[in-house]
Design an enzyme around this catalytic site. Sequence first.
Site: not given
Ligand code: NAP
Ligand code: GLV
Length: 309
Positions: A224, A272
């Site tokens: 983000r 994005h």
């Molecule tokens: P997720 O499965 O919840 O994974 C989050 C990861 O971040 C986990 O490994 C978590 O650790 C780690 N984390 C969270 N807080 C932390 C901290 N304080 N210190 C260290 N590690 C931390 O989420 P996801 O599905 O992979 O998605 C991640 C993010 O991608 C979303 O929240 C969103 O902001 C972004 N996103 C962007 C797009 C785009 O198009 N640009 C699209 C979709 C998502 P643990 O494993 O220990 O819980």
């Molecule tokens: C996009 O940024 C999502 O969170 O799916």
Amino acid sequence: MGAVLFCSNLDDPEEWRPPMTRLMPDLELRVYPDFGKAEDIDVAMVWRPPAEGLGQFKSLKAILSLGAGVDQLDLTKLPPGVPVARLVDDVLTTAMAEYCLLAALRYHRRLDVYERNSRLKKWEYHIPRPASQRTVGVLGIGVLGGATAAKLKANGFKVCGWSRSPKSIAGVECFSGTDGIYKMAAKSEIVICLLPLTSETRGILDKKLFDAMPQGSYLVNVGRGGHLNEDDLLPALDSGRLGGATLDVFQKEPLPQEHRFWNHPQILITPHVASTGGAETAAPQVVENIRRARAGKPLLNQVDRTKGY
Ligand code: NAP
Ligand code: GLV
């Protein structure tokens, strides 16, 4: 039977209606602001909640994010006690891993330099290195970071990852904790941010992190916009501390025309689009969560509201 509210300035409800109705023929999907009686609404599908919040929906049993992230919902402002779920979608996950591989390969093979040089008609040779000599660090190794780490590994890179809780992933050097991020950064010539935006991760891409990375390293932010300390990025690029940045997310989107990032030769901006989910593939989990919410069962991909992701 309750009704489902659909509220998004980005998503088209008519893309969701057919695949959801196939799975739940009696679905009543009402699109904000034409939701009828507020007390009918028992589930809300939202990218951002309406400006007046969701408090008027007194029968709400679940809030379903239309994205993988939930920071745009501002969890602190949602009705207390109502479970929140996010999307986990194979299409979205694959697209994210693909985008991150593309960004890493572009730097690895110096395409960023050749793009600039070709505009200058400059014939300058950079000896390619094998990917096995390049380490990519992934901040956040959850669903998206984990898939990205696996894809980078499969393409020959050395891969490190950083998470909140300690992890063990075959072929990925895993770090955790506050000092872990700097240990990982010290090894990583390309750092990819795939963290959720929380009070702990806001501004984490800052001077301290850039100073820990090897000279001339690259940053890819697909988490983000709030993860990046914008004021720290430009001096890091201008001094050569960082060699380039690929940014898909911004504090303000669309990125304002007058923003300093647009004209920087070492910043690649994408709007994005790193990954988006598909209504067809995500509809089954949304419908399952509507059923679960109505049956009082825990949701799939339920967010921990205290952790913020
Ligand atoms: P997720 O499965 O919840 O994974 C989050 C990861 O971040 C986990 O490994 C978590 O650790 C780690 N984390 C969270 N807080 C932390 C901290 N304080 N210190 C260290 N590690 C931390 O989420 P996801 O599905 O992979 O998605 C991640 C993010 O991608 C979303 O929240 C969103 O902001 C972004 N996103 C962007 C797009 C785009 O198009 N640009 C699209 C979709 C998502 P643990 O494993 O220990 O819980
Ligand atoms: C996009 O940024 C999502 O969170 O799916």
